[in-house]
Design a protein around this motif. Structure first.
Motif, PDB file in Angstrom:
ATOM      1  N   VAL A  81       0.754  12.518   7.649  1.00  0.00           N
ATOM      2  CA  VAL A  81       0.731  11.672   6.451  1.00  0.00           C
ATOM      3  C   VAL A  81      -0.247  12.327   5.470  1.00  0.00           C
ATOM      4  CG1 VAL A  81       0.365   9.347   5.536  1.00  0.00           C
ATOM      5  CG2 VAL A  81       1.252   9.640   7.866  1.00  0.00           C
ATOM      6  N   VAL A  82       0.270  13.236   4.689  1.00  0.00           N
ATOM      7  CA  VAL A  82      -0.545  14.072   3.806  1.00  0.00           C
ATOM      8  C   VAL A  82      -1.268  13.223   2.766  1.00  0.00           C
ATOM      9  CG1 VAL A  82      -0.476  15.972   2.140  1.00  0.00           C
ATOM     10  CG2 VAL A  82       1.014  16.021   4.143  1.00  0.00           C
ATOM     11  N   GLY A  83      -2.589  13.422   2.707  1.00  0.00           N
ATOM     12  CA  GLY A  83      -3.387  12.752   1.689  1.00  0.00           C
ATOM     13  C   GLY A  83      -4.138  11.526   2.169  1.00  0.00           C
ATOM     14  N   ILE A  84      -3.805  11.013   3.347  1.00  0.00           N
ATOM     15  CA  ILE A  84      -4.482   9.805   3.834  1.00  0.00           C
ATOM     16  C   ILE A  84      -5.818  10.200   4.483  1.00  0.00           C
ATOM     17  CG2 ILE A  84      -3.389   9.778   6.124  1.00  0.00           C
ATOM     18  CD1 ILE A  84      -3.196   6.676   5.793  1.00  0.00           C
ATOM     19  N   SER A  85      -6.818   9.372   4.299  1.00  0.00           N
ATOM     20  CA  SER A  85      -8.114   9.614   4.944  1.00  0.00           C
ATOM     21  C   SER A  85      -8.103   8.977   6.330  1.00  0.00           C
ATOM     22  CB  SER A  85      -9.247   9.018   4.113  1.00  0.00           C
ATOM     23  OG  SER A  85      -9.183   7.600   4.151  1.00  0.00           O
ATOM     24  N   GLY A 139       0.811  -1.201   0.000  1.00  0.00           N
ATOM     25  CA  GLY A 139       0.000   0.000   0.000  1.00  0.00           C
ATOM     26  C   GLY A 139       0.846   1.253   0.000  1.00  0.00           C
ATOM     27  N   ARG A 140       0.157   2.339  -0.130  1.00  0.00           N
ATOM     28  CA  ARG A 140       0.808   3.636  -0.287  1.00  0.00           C
ATOM     29  C   ARG A 140       1.265   4.254   1.038  1.00  0.00           C
ATOM     30  NH1 ARG A 140      -2.293   8.770  -3.047  1.00  0.00           N
ATOM     31  NH2 ARG A 140      -0.597  10.244  -2.786  1.00  0.00           N
TER      32      ARG A 140
END
Length: 121
Positions: free
Chosen positions: A51-55, A27-28
């Protein structure tokens, strides 16, 4: 057994070990989460910002998976409202060198790509 057979067997074992590692770190987001927690314990909301961008839903899922693999630990703090702090385990700490190498490669790659783009302009 020929020397070539030994090299092929060694390569196959290395690929198996790499596949095992990638299954755990798939995973990312997992490597980024581990990298953050290698520096200091963090609360869920801190990780969500870092952690920029994670929901939130994805962060929760990734944290559960990392905890299941004994890479991080979860501690419920005695606060009001209740807060949860995540930290790297001793076992997870063994990945710090890997995250540093990935970051080092990423910095070098970014410079190379940017330099390549400037040459084309």
């Amino acid at each position: 057994m020929k020397a070539e057979d030994g090299v092929i067997k060694e390569c196959a074992q290395a690929i198996l070990a790499i596949n095992d590692t990638m299954d755990v770190l798939n995973g990312r987001w997992k490597v980024s989460i581990i990298a953050c927690l290698c520096y200091r314990p963090m609360r869920f909301s801190e990780l969500l910002k870092e952690v920029v961008g994670i929901s939130g839903k994805m962060l929760s899922r990734e944290l559960k998976d990392l905890e299941m693999n004994d890479l991080i630990s979860r501690k419920v703090l005695n606060t009001a409202p209740v807060a949860v702090e995540y930290s790297i385990t001793d076992y997870g700490e063994s990945l710090k060198g890997l995250t540093e190498k990935i970051a080092e490669w990423g910095f070098t790659h970014r410079k190379r790509v940017i330099a390549g783009m400037k040459k084309k302009d």
